[in-house]
Motif scaffolding. Structure first.
Motif, mmCIF file in Angstrom:
data_model
loop_
_atom_site.group_PDB
_atom_site.id
_atom_site.type_symbol
_atom_site.label_atom_id
_atom_site.label_comp_id
_atom_site.label_asym_id
_atom_site.label_seq_id
_atom_site.Cartn_x
_atom_site.Cartn_y
_atom_site.Cartn_z
ATOM 1 N N PHE A 52 0.772 -1.402 0.021
ATOM 2 C CA PHE A 52 -0.078 0.002 0.048
ATOM 3 C C PHE A 52 0.996 1.330 0.179
ATOM 4 O O PHE A 52 0.498 2.397 -0.613
ATOM 5 C CB PHE A 52 -0.838 0.094 1.338
ATOM 6 C CG PHE A 52 -2.129 -0.880 1.106
ATOM 7 C CD1 PHE A 52 -3.317 -0.466 0.218
ATOM 8 C CD2 PHE A 52 -1.963 -2.264 1.528
ATOM 9 C CE1 PHE A 52 -4.138 -1.405 0.008
ATOM 10 C CE2 PHE A 52 -3.221 -3.107 1.328
ATOM 11 C CZ PHE A 52 -4.216 -2.660 0.375
ATOM 12 N N GLU A 53 1.917 1.118 0.668
ATOM 13 C CA GLU A 53 2.991 2.341 0.516
ATOM 14 C C GLU A 53 3.491 2.449 -0.862
ATOM 15 O O GLU A 53 3.775 3.763 -1.322
ATOM 16 C CB GLU A 53 4.125 2.280 1.496
ATOM 17 C CG GLU A 53 3.702 2.123 2.896
ATOM 18 C CD GLU A 53 4.797 1.982 3.966
ATOM 19 O OE1 GLU A 53 5.970 1.764 3.266
ATOM 20 O OE2 GLU A 53 4.481 1.753 5.007
ATOM 21 N N PHE A 54 3.691 1.467 -1.748
ATOM 22 C CA PHE A 54 4.145 1.824 -3.054
ATOM 23 C C PHE A 54 2.737 2.125 -4.038
ATOM 24 O O PHE A 54 3.028 2.903 -4.918
ATOM 25 C CB PHE A 54 4.473 0.261 -3.588
ATOM 26 C CG PHE A 54 4.828 0.311 -5.198
ATOM 27 C CD1 PHE A 54 6.115 0.679 -5.400
ATOM 28 C CD2 PHE A 54 3.880 -0.530 -6.059
ATOM 29 C CE1 PHE A 54 6.254 0.729 -6.905
ATOM 30 C CE2 PHE A 54 4.201 -0.163 -7.164
ATOM 31 C CZ PHE A 54 5.280 0.255 -7.701
ATOM 32 N N LEU A 55 1.642 1.541 -3.603
ATOM 33 C CA LEU A 55 0.556 1.825 -4.506
ATOM 34 C C LEU A 55 0.189 3.272 -4.672
ATOM 35 O O LEU A 55 0.123 3.760 -3.592
ATOM 36 C CB LEU A 55 -0.608 1.165 -4.231
ATOM 37 C CG LEU A 55 -1.802 0.892 -5.090
ATOM 38 C CD1 LEU A 55 -1.250 -0.243 -6.197
ATOM 39 C CD2 LEU A 55 -2.969 0.123 -4.338
ATOM 40 N N TRP A 56 -0.550 3.618 -6.022
ATOM 41 C CA TRP A 56 -1.002 5.267 -5.925
ATOM 42 C C TRP A 56 -2.053 5.122 -6.736
ATOM 43 O O TRP A 56 -2.051 4.149 -7.504
ATOM 44 C CB TRP A 56 0.131 5.963 -6.416
ATOM 45 C CG TRP A 56 0.172 6.001 -7.802
ATOM 46 C CD1 TRP A 56 0.097 6.763 -8.877
ATOM 47 C CD2 TRP A 56 1.409 4.930 -8.551
ATOM 48 N NE1 TRP A 56 0.746 6.407 -9.980
ATOM 49 C CE2 TRP A 56 1.309 5.319 -10.060
ATOM 50 C CE3 TRP A 56 2.074 4.046 -7.964
ATOM 51 C CZ2 TRP A 56 1.956 4.425 -10.773
ATOM 52 C CZ3 TRP A 56 2.848 3.279 -8.988
ATOM 53 C CH2 TRP A 56 2.808 3.551 -10.422
ATOM 54 N N CYS A 57 -3.090 6.025 -6.673
ATOM 55 C CA CYS A 57 -4.336 5.934 -7.669
ATOM 56 C C CYS A 57 -3.866 6.644 -8.896
ATOM 57 O O CYS A 57 -3.573 7.842 -9.125
ATOM 58 C CB CYS A 57 -5.353 6.908 -6.968
ATOM 59 S SG CYS A 57 -6.603 7.053 -8.056
ATOM 60 N N ARG A 66 2.429 9.348 -9.764
ATOM 61 C CA ARG A 66 2.235 9.232 -8.363
ATOM 62 C C ARG A 66 2.897 11.025 -7.788
ATOM 63 O O ARG A 66 3.611 11.651 -8.276
ATOM 64 C CB ARG A 66 3.366 8.727 -7.657
ATOM 65 C CG ARG A 66 3.468 8.702 -6.100
ATOM 66 C CD ARG A 66 4.561 7.928 -5.502
ATOM 67 N NE ARG A 66 4.897 6.636 -6.000
ATOM 68 C CZ ARG A 66 4.428 5.389 -5.776
ATOM 69 N NH1 ARG A 66 3.666 5.440 -4.721
ATOM 70 N NH2 ARG A 66 4.597 4.436 -6.318
ATOM 71 N N GLY A 67 1.586 11.512 -7.015
ATOM 72 C CA GLY A 67 1.732 13.064 -6.619
ATOM 73 C C GLY A 67 1.831 13.941 -7.890
ATOM 74 O O GLY A 67 2.293 15.192 -7.642
#
Length: 131
Positions: free
Chosen positions: A14-19, A115-116
């Motif tokens: 979950f720390e690796f995953l992004w929407c 990401r971001g």
């Protein structure tokens, strides 16, 4: 009666995953409902892949925008998924995850948000109150 909860995927996943819709990295697990992006409410479901190529963790994350809000208001801060869904296969181990493939494949038709990507962009006042 008791209910046993099994955490099938590590916190590191979950720390690796992004929407891929909004680029945010924080997810919320609502019991009996599923896992959702905390920013735009895109739903995420996990599947076991047919093959894992010997990696410690191998998972297919399926993103679905049926529950996503604000996509119709400001597309500059979000990218809709083709036909409302996309899948990504993640291989690796905690601290060394990598994306194996996206389906559909990114290209001219669509591109997942990085990401971001929108972290430094503020939503206009007329949009933020709708979330």
């Amino acid at each position: 009666m008791s209910l046993e909860v099994l955490d099938r995927h590590s916190e590191a996943l979950f720390e690796f995953l992004w929407c891929p819709v909004c680029g945010h990295e924080v997810f919320t697990n609502i019991l009996f409902e599923g896992v959702f992006c905390k920013n735009c409410n895109t739903r995420v479901e996990f599947q076991e892949p047919i093959e894992d190529r010997g990696y410690e963790d191998a998972v297919i994350a399926c993103f679905d925008t049926d529950t996503t809000w604000n996509l119709h208001v400001d597309k500059k801060l979000r990218h809709d998924l083709p036909d409302g869904s996309a899948r990504v296969k993640i291989l690796g181990a905690p601290g060394a995850y990598e994306v194996d493939w996206w389906s559909p494949e990114p290209g001219d038709e669509w591109e997942p948000v990085e990401r971001g990507e929108f972290d430094d962009v503020d939503e206009p006042d007329e949009v933020s109150h709708l979330a």
